[in-house]
Write a protein that holds these residues in place. Structure first.
Motif, PDB file in Angstrom:
ATOM      1  N   LEU A  24      15.566  10.297 -12.874  1.00  0.00           N
ATOM      2  CA  LEU A  24      15.302   9.198 -11.952  1.00  0.00           C
ATOM      3  C   LEU A  24      15.593   9.600 -10.522  1.00  0.00           C
ATOM      4  O   LEU A  24      14.883   9.236  -9.585  1.00  0.00           O
ATOM      5  N   SER A  25      16.656  10.383 -10.341  1.00  0.00           N
ATOM      6  CA  SER A  25      16.986  10.864  -9.000  1.00  0.00           C
ATOM      7  C   SER A  25      15.894  11.766  -8.448  1.00  0.00           C
ATOM      8  O   SER A  25      15.533  11.699  -7.275  1.00  0.00           O
ATOM      9  N   ALA A  26      15.363  12.622  -9.342  1.00  0.00           N
ATOM     10  CA  ALA A  26      14.295  13.533  -8.928  1.00  0.00           C
ATOM     11  C   ALA A  26      13.046  12.766  -8.539  1.00  0.00           C
ATOM     12  O   ALA A  26      12.381  13.070  -7.551  1.00  0.00           O
ATOM     13  N   VAL A  27      12.711  11.740  -9.341  1.00  0.00           N
ATOM     14  CA  VAL A  27      11.540  10.928  -9.043  1.00  0.00           C
ATOM     15  C   VAL A  27      11.704  10.222  -7.708  1.00  0.00           C
ATOM     16  O   VAL A  27      10.791  10.158  -6.890  1.00  0.00           O
ATOM     17  N   ALA A  28      12.913   9.687  -7.489  1.00  0.00           N
ATOM     18  CA  ALA A  28      13.169   9.004  -6.221  1.00  0.00           C
ATOM     19  C   ALA A  28      13.015   9.955  -5.051  1.00  0.00           C
ATOM     20  O   ALA A  28      12.474   9.608  -4.000  1.00  0.00           O
ATOM     21  N   GLY A  29      13.482  11.192  -5.216  1.00  0.00           N
ATOM     22  CA  GLY A  29      13.357  12.174  -4.156  1.00  0.00           C
ATOM     23  C   GLY A  29      11.910  12.506  -3.868  1.00  0.00           C
ATOM     24  O   GLY A  29      11.495  12.640  -2.719  1.00  0.00           O
ATOM     25  N   CYS A  30      11.074  12.587  -4.960  1.00  0.00           N
ATOM     26  CA  CYS A  30       9.663  12.881  -4.770  1.00  0.00           C
ATOM     27  C   CYS A  30       8.954  11.735  -4.075  1.00  0.00           C
ATOM     28  O   CYS A  30       7.940  11.914  -3.426  1.00  0.00           O
ATOM     29  N   GLY A  31       9.498  10.526  -4.250  1.00  0.00           N
ATOM     30  CA  GLY A  31       8.846   9.369  -3.662  1.00  0.00           C
ATOM     31  C   GLY A  31       9.081   9.235  -2.171  1.00  0.00           C
ATOM     32  O   GLY A  31       8.419   8.462  -1.508  1.00  0.00           O
ATOM     33  N   SER A  32      10.044   9.980  -1.621  1.00  0.00           N
ATOM     34  CA  SER A  32      10.293   9.898  -0.196  1.00  0.00           C
ATOM     35  C   SER A  32       9.123  10.517   0.540  1.00  0.00           C
ATOM     36  O   SER A  32       8.566  11.519   0.124  1.00  0.00           O
ATOM     37  N   THR A  33       8.719   9.920   1.648  1.00  0.00           N
ATOM     38  CA  THR A  33       7.533  10.369   2.359  1.00  0.00           C
ATOM     39  C   THR A  33       7.861  10.606   3.820  1.00  0.00           C
ATOM     40  O   THR A  33       8.769  10.009   4.381  1.00  0.00           O
ATOM     41  N   GLU A  34       7.084  11.481   4.431  1.00  0.00           N
ATOM     42  CA  GLU A  34       7.207  11.785   5.842  1.00  0.00           C
ATOM     43  C   GLU A  34       5.826  11.729   6.468  1.00  0.00           C
ATOM     44  O   GLU A  34       4.831  12.023   5.819  1.00  0.00           O
ATOM     45  N   PRO A  35       5.727  11.349   7.744  1.00  0.00           N
ATOM     46  CA  PRO A  35       4.430  11.376   8.419  1.00  0.00           C
ATOM     47  C   PRO A  35       3.839  12.777   8.429  1.00  0.00           C
ATOM     48  O   PRO A  35       4.560  13.772   8.434  1.00  0.00           O
ATOM     49  N   LYS A 104       2.825   5.946   8.610  1.00  0.00           N
ATOM     50  CA  LYS A 104       4.260   6.217   8.500  1.00  0.00           C
ATOM     51  C   LYS A 104       4.617   6.916   7.194  1.00  0.00           C
ATOM     52  O   LYS A 104       5.538   7.740   7.144  1.00  0.00           O
ATOM     53  N   ASN A 105       3.917   6.579   6.112  1.00  0.00           N
ATOM     54  CA  ASN A 105       4.209   7.172   4.801  1.00  0.00           C
ATOM     55  C   ASN A 105       3.541   8.520   4.582  1.00  0.00           C
ATOM     56  O   ASN A 105       3.663   9.113   3.503  1.00  0.00           O
ATOM     57  N   GLY A 106       2.801   8.996   5.560  1.00  0.00           N
ATOM     58  CA  GLY A 106       2.162  10.299   5.415  1.00  0.00           C
ATOM     59  C   GLY A 106       0.988  10.309   4.473  1.00  0.00           C
ATOM     60  O   GLY A 106       0.607  11.359   3.954  1.00  0.00           O
TER      61      GLY A 106
END
Length: 283
Positions: A24-35, A104-106
Protein backbone atom coordinates in the motif's frame (compact mmCIF):
# COMPACT_ATOMS: atom_id res chain seq x y z
CA UNK A 1 12.44 -23.98 16.35
CA UNK A 2 9.18 -25.88 16.46
CA UNK A 3 6.00 -23.87 15.79
CA UNK A 4 2.62 -25.05 16.89
CA UNK A 5 -0.22 -24.73 14.33
CA UNK A 6 -1.63 -21.76 16.26
CA UNK A 7 1.73 -19.92 16.35
CA UNK A 8 2.26 -20.71 12.66
CA UNK A 9 -1.10 -19.13 11.77
CA UNK A 10 -0.25 -16.03 13.86
CA UNK A 11 3.11 -15.68 12.09
CA UNK A 12 1.52 -16.00 8.65
CA UNK A 13 -1.09 -13.38 9.60
CA UNK A 14 1.58 -10.96 10.83
CA UNK A 15 3.71 -11.43 7.71
CA UNK A 16 0.69 -10.91 5.46
CA UNK A 17 -0.24 -7.69 7.26
CA UNK A 18 3.32 -6.40 6.98
CA UNK A 19 3.50 -7.23 3.26
CA UNK A 20 0.14 -5.53 2.64
CA UNK A 21 1.35 -2.37 4.39
CA UNK A 22 4.49 -2.30 2.25
CA UNK A 23 2.45 -2.76 -0.95
CA UNK A 24 0.00 0.00 0.00
CA UNK A 25 2.88 2.34 0.76
CA UNK A 26 4.42 1.60 -2.62
CA UNK A 27 1.13 2.24 -4.40
CA UNK A 28 0.71 5.52 -2.55
CA UNK A 29 4.21 6.55 -3.58
CA UNK A 30 3.46 5.73 -7.22
CA UNK A 31 0.32 7.82 -7.01
CA UNK A 32 2.24 10.99 -6.17
CA UNK A 33 2.46 13.27 -9.19
CA UNK A 34 4.60 16.18 -10.30
CA UNK A 35 4.03 18.74 -13.06
CA UNK A 36 5.68 17.92 -16.35
CA UNK A 37 8.64 19.67 -17.93
CA UNK A 38 7.48 20.29 -21.54
CA UNK A 39 10.99 20.96 -22.87
CA UNK A 40 12.36 17.76 -21.36
CA UNK A 41 9.46 15.77 -22.79
CA UNK A 42 9.91 17.45 -26.18
CA UNK A 43 13.61 16.58 -26.12
CA UNK A 44 12.60 12.98 -25.44
CA UNK A 45 10.43 13.15 -28.55
CA UNK A 46 6.89 13.14 -27.17
CA UNK A 47 4.29 15.54 -25.77
CA UNK A 48 0.94 15.07 -24.04
CA UNK A 49 -1.35 18.00 -24.81
CA UNK A 50 -4.72 18.77 -23.26
CA UNK A 51 -7.46 19.86 -25.68
CA UNK A 52 -11.23 19.96 -25.96
CA UNK A 53 -12.95 17.02 -27.65
CA UNK A 54 -16.39 18.59 -28.25
CA UNK A 55 -15.84 22.02 -29.83
CA UNK A 56 -16.30 21.95 -33.63
CA UNK A 57 -13.85 24.20 -35.45
CA UNK A 58 -11.63 24.48 -32.37
CA UNK A 59 -11.01 21.15 -30.68
CA UNK A 60 -13.06 18.19 -31.89
CA UNK A 61 -12.48 14.48 -31.75
CA UNK A 62 -13.93 13.13 -34.99
CA UNK A 63 -15.67 9.71 -35.21
CA UNK A 64 -12.44 8.24 -36.65
CA UNK A 65 -10.61 9.64 -33.54
CA UNK A 66 -8.75 12.26 -35.58
CA UNK A 67 -8.40 15.64 -33.86
CA UNK A 68 -9.48 18.75 -35.80
CA UNK A 69 -9.86 22.46 -35.13
CA UNK A 70 -7.93 25.69 -34.66
CA UNK A 71 -6.69 24.76 -31.18
CA UNK A 72 -5.38 21.50 -32.60
CA UNK A 73 -3.54 23.39 -35.35
CA UNK A 74 -2.00 25.71 -32.75
CA UNK A 75 -0.99 22.79 -30.53
CA UNK A 76 0.60 20.92 -33.45
CA UNK A 77 2.50 24.03 -34.55
CA UNK A 78 3.89 24.50 -31.04
CA UNK A 79 4.87 20.85 -30.84
CA UNK A 80 6.58 21.01 -34.24
CA UNK A 81 8.43 24.17 -33.15
CA UNK A 82 9.67 22.25 -30.10
CA UNK A 83 10.81 19.39 -32.33
CA UNK A 84 7.91 16.99 -31.86
CA UNK A 85 5.96 15.83 -34.95
CA UNK A 86 2.17 15.56 -34.81
CA UNK A 87 2.22 11.77 -34.72
CA UNK A 88 4.24 11.92 -31.48
CA UNK A 89 1.53 13.87 -29.65
CA UNK A 90 -0.81 12.18 -27.19
CA UNK A 91 -4.09 14.07 -26.99
CA UNK A 92 -5.86 14.20 -23.65
CA UNK A 93 -9.33 15.59 -23.09
CA UNK A 94 -9.26 18.69 -20.91
CA UNK A 95 -12.77 19.57 -19.65
CA UNK A 96 -13.04 23.11 -18.30
CA UNK A 97 -13.28 22.22 -14.57
CA UNK A 98 -10.26 19.89 -14.77
CA UNK A 99 -7.68 21.96 -16.62
CA UNK A 100 -5.69 23.23 -13.63
CA UNK A 101 -5.72 19.76 -12.06
CA UNK A 102 -4.43 18.14 -15.26
CA UNK A 103 -1.50 20.57 -15.30
CA UNK A 104 -0.66 20.34 -11.61
CA UNK A 105 -0.84 16.53 -11.58
CA UNK A 106 1.48 16.17 -14.55
CA UNK A 107 -1.15 14.56 -16.76
CA UNK A 108 -0.37 16.97 -19.60
CA UNK A 109 2.62 19.02 -20.73
CA UNK A 110 0.40 21.96 -21.58
CA UNK A 111 -3.19 22.77 -22.50
CA UNK A 112 -4.57 24.40 -25.67
CA UNK A 113 -8.31 24.33 -25.03
CA UNK A 114 -10.02 27.74 -25.40
CA UNK A 115 -8.38 28.46 -22.04
CA UNK A 116 -9.08 32.10 -21.09
CA UNK A 117 -6.29 33.86 -19.22
CA UNK A 118 -7.58 35.33 -15.95
CA UNK A 119 -6.09 36.68 -12.74
CA UNK A 120 -7.46 33.79 -10.70
CA UNK A 121 -6.04 31.20 -13.08
CA UNK A 122 -2.67 32.94 -13.18
CA UNK A 123 -2.40 32.21 -9.47
CA UNK A 124 -2.66 28.49 -10.21
CA UNK A 125 -0.89 28.02 -13.57
CA UNK A 126 1.21 29.96 -16.06
CA UNK A 127 0.15 30.99 -19.56
CA UNK A 128 1.85 31.59 -22.88
CA UNK A 129 0.07 33.79 -25.38
CA UNK A 130 -2.56 34.86 -26.01
CA UNK A 131 -2.91 33.07 -29.33
CA UNK A 132 -6.52 34.23 -29.90
CA UNK A 133 -8.89 36.87 -28.49
CA UNK A 134 -12.59 36.01 -28.30
CA UNK A 135 -15.66 37.59 -26.73
CA UNK A 136 -18.40 35.94 -24.70
CA UNK A 137 -21.73 35.81 -26.51
CA UNK A 138 -25.02 33.87 -26.67
CA UNK A 139 -26.29 31.01 -28.83
CA UNK A 140 -30.05 30.63 -29.21
CA UNK A 141 -32.46 28.65 -31.37
CA UNK A 142 -32.89 30.05 -34.86
CA UNK A 143 -36.51 31.11 -34.28
CA UNK A 144 -35.73 32.95 -31.01
CA UNK A 145 -36.65 36.67 -31.07
CA UNK A 146 -36.85 37.67 -27.40
CA UNK A 147 -33.18 37.18 -26.53
CA UNK A 148 -31.05 40.01 -27.86
CA UNK A 149 -28.31 40.10 -25.23
CA UNK A 150 -27.54 39.04 -21.66
CA UNK A 151 -29.89 41.63 -20.14
CA UNK A 152 -32.89 40.03 -21.86
CA UNK A 153 -32.12 36.75 -20.09
CA UNK A 154 -33.17 38.22 -16.75
CA UNK A 155 -36.84 37.89 -17.75
CA UNK A 156 -37.18 34.28 -16.66
CA UNK A 157 -34.96 32.74 -19.36
CA UNK A 158 -32.77 29.73 -18.64
CA UNK A 159 -29.10 30.02 -19.59
CA UNK A 160 -26.66 27.13 -19.91
CA UNK A 161 -22.89 27.20 -19.46
CA UNK A 162 -20.16 24.88 -18.21
CA UNK A 163 -19.11 24.53 -14.58
CA UNK A 164 -15.61 25.88 -13.98
CA UNK A 165 -15.64 28.08 -17.08
CA UNK A 166 -14.90 31.79 -17.24
CA UNK A 167 -18.23 32.20 -19.05
CA UNK A 168 -20.22 30.83 -16.10
CA UNK A 169 -18.28 32.98 -13.64
CA UNK A 170 -18.85 36.10 -15.75
CA UNK A 171 -22.62 35.52 -15.73
CA UNK A 172 -22.66 35.03 -11.96
CA UNK A 173 -20.80 38.29 -11.43
CA UNK A 174 -22.33 40.47 -14.16
CA UNK A 175 -25.90 39.14 -14.39
CA UNK A 176 -26.81 37.56 -11.04
CA UNK A 177 -30.51 37.61 -11.90
CA UNK A 178 -30.12 35.11 -14.73
CA UNK A 179 -31.22 31.49 -14.16
CA UNK A 180 -27.85 29.85 -14.83
CA UNK A 181 -27.63 26.09 -15.29
CA UNK A 182 -24.12 24.62 -15.30
CA UNK A 183 -23.43 21.43 -17.23
CA UNK A 184 -20.24 19.42 -17.58
CA UNK A 185 -19.69 20.18 -21.28
CA UNK A 186 -20.79 22.61 -23.97
CA UNK A 187 -22.05 19.75 -26.11
CA UNK A 188 -24.49 18.92 -23.30
CA UNK A 189 -25.64 22.56 -23.34
CA UNK A 190 -26.15 22.39 -27.11
CA UNK A 191 -28.32 19.30 -26.70
CA UNK A 192 -30.35 20.98 -23.94
CA UNK A 193 -30.81 24.05 -26.14
CA UNK A 194 -31.95 21.92 -29.06
CA UNK A 195 -34.52 20.15 -26.88
CA UNK A 196 -35.86 23.36 -25.37
CA UNK A 197 -34.60 22.58 -21.88
CA UNK A 198 -32.74 25.91 -21.82
CA UNK A 199 -33.24 29.13 -23.75
CA UNK A 200 -29.63 30.05 -24.51
CA UNK A 201 -26.03 28.89 -24.25
CA UNK A 202 -23.21 31.23 -23.35
CA UNK A 203 -19.53 30.89 -24.02
CA UNK A 204 -17.08 32.56 -26.40
CA UNK A 205 -18.33 33.69 -29.80
CA UNK A 206 -15.93 31.55 -31.82
CA UNK A 207 -17.02 28.41 -29.94
CA UNK A 208 -20.68 29.26 -30.52
CA UNK A 209 -20.00 29.91 -34.22
CA UNK A 210 -18.56 26.41 -34.47
CA UNK A 211 -21.73 24.89 -33.05
CA UNK A 212 -23.94 27.03 -35.31
CA UNK A 213 -21.94 25.82 -38.32
CA UNK A 214 -22.21 22.20 -37.19
CA UNK A 215 -26.01 22.44 -37.04
CA UNK A 216 -26.89 24.80 -39.94
CA UNK A 217 -30.29 26.45 -39.65
CA UNK A 218 -30.87 25.30 -36.07
CA UNK A 219 -29.01 27.94 -34.03
CA UNK A 220 -27.79 31.53 -34.30
CA UNK A 221 -25.67 33.95 -32.28
CA UNK A 222 -27.62 36.66 -30.46
CA UNK A 223 -26.40 40.13 -29.51
CA UNK A 224 -22.88 41.48 -29.33
CA UNK A 225 -19.95 40.05 -27.35
CA UNK A 226 -19.94 41.36 -23.79
CA UNK A 227 -16.47 40.34 -22.56
CA UNK A 228 -12.92 39.98 -23.87
CA UNK A 229 -11.41 36.50 -23.55
CA UNK A 230 -7.70 35.97 -24.20
CA UNK A 231 -6.92 32.34 -25.02
CA UNK A 232 -3.60 31.17 -23.64
CA UNK A 233 -1.56 27.97 -23.52
CA UNK A 234 -1.69 26.77 -19.92
CA UNK A 235 1.31 25.08 -18.30
CA UNK A 236 2.75 24.49 -14.85
CA UNK A 237 4.11 27.26 -12.67
CA UNK A 238 7.87 27.68 -12.83
CA UNK A 239 8.36 26.34 -16.39
CA UNK A 240 9.69 29.70 -17.57
CA UNK A 241 11.88 28.34 -20.37
CA UNK A 242 8.99 26.28 -21.75
CA UNK A 243 6.64 29.25 -21.54
CA UNK A 244 9.14 31.42 -23.45
CA UNK A 245 9.57 28.73 -26.11
CA UNK A 246 5.79 28.40 -26.55
CA UNK A 247 5.49 32.18 -26.85
CA UNK A 248 8.19 32.07 -29.55
CA UNK A 249 6.21 29.35 -31.36
CA UNK A 250 2.99 31.39 -31.28
CA UNK A 251 4.77 34.49 -32.59
CA UNK A 252 6.38 32.40 -35.33
CA UNK A 253 2.98 30.97 -36.30
CA UNK A 254 1.60 34.51 -36.62
CA UNK A 255 4.57 35.99 -38.52
CA UNK A 256 4.78 33.15 -41.05
CA UNK A 257 1.08 33.37 -41.92
CA UNK A 258 0.39 29.88 -40.57
CA UNK A 259 -1.93 31.35 -37.90
CA UNK A 260 -4.19 33.01 -40.48
CA UNK A 261 -4.16 29.93 -42.72
CA UNK A 262 -5.11 27.65 -39.82
CA UNK A 263 -7.98 29.90 -38.73
CA UNK A 264 -9.35 30.15 -42.26
CA UNK A 265 -9.08 26.39 -42.74
CA UNK A 266 -10.89 25.53 -39.51
CA UNK A 267 -13.40 28.39 -39.08
CA UNK A 268 -13.62 30.08 -42.49
CA UNK A 269 -16.68 28.15 -43.66
CA UNK A 270 -18.67 29.06 -40.54
CA UNK A 271 -19.29 32.59 -41.78
CA UNK A 272 -17.83 33.93 -38.53
CA UNK A 273 -15.82 37.14 -39.11
CA UNK A 274 -12.22 36.16 -38.54
CA UNK A 275 -10.16 38.59 -36.43
CA UNK A 276 -6.57 39.70 -36.80
CA UNK A 277 -3.96 37.81 -34.75
CA UNK A 278 -3.31 39.05 -31.22
CA UNK A 279 -0.21 40.54 -29.69
CA UNK A 280 1.63 37.95 -27.62
CA UNK A 281 1.90 39.50 -24.17
CA UNK A 282 4.33 37.05 -22.53
CA UNK A 283 2.67 36.79 -19.10
Amino acid sequence: MHLTPRRRRRLVTALTAALTAVMLSAVAGCGSTEPRDPLADAKAGHLTIGVKYDQPGLGLREPDKQMTGFDIEVAEYIAQYLGVPADHITWKEAPSPQRETLIKNGEVDFIVATYSISESRLRAVDFAGPYYIAGQSLLVRADETDITGPESLEKGKKLCSVAGSTSAQNVKEMYPGVQLQQFDSYSSCVEALSRGKVDALTTDDIILAGYAAQYPGEFKLAGEPFTTEKYGVGLAKGQDAARDAINDAIEDMIVTGAWRAALEQTMGRSGFPLPDPPQVNRY
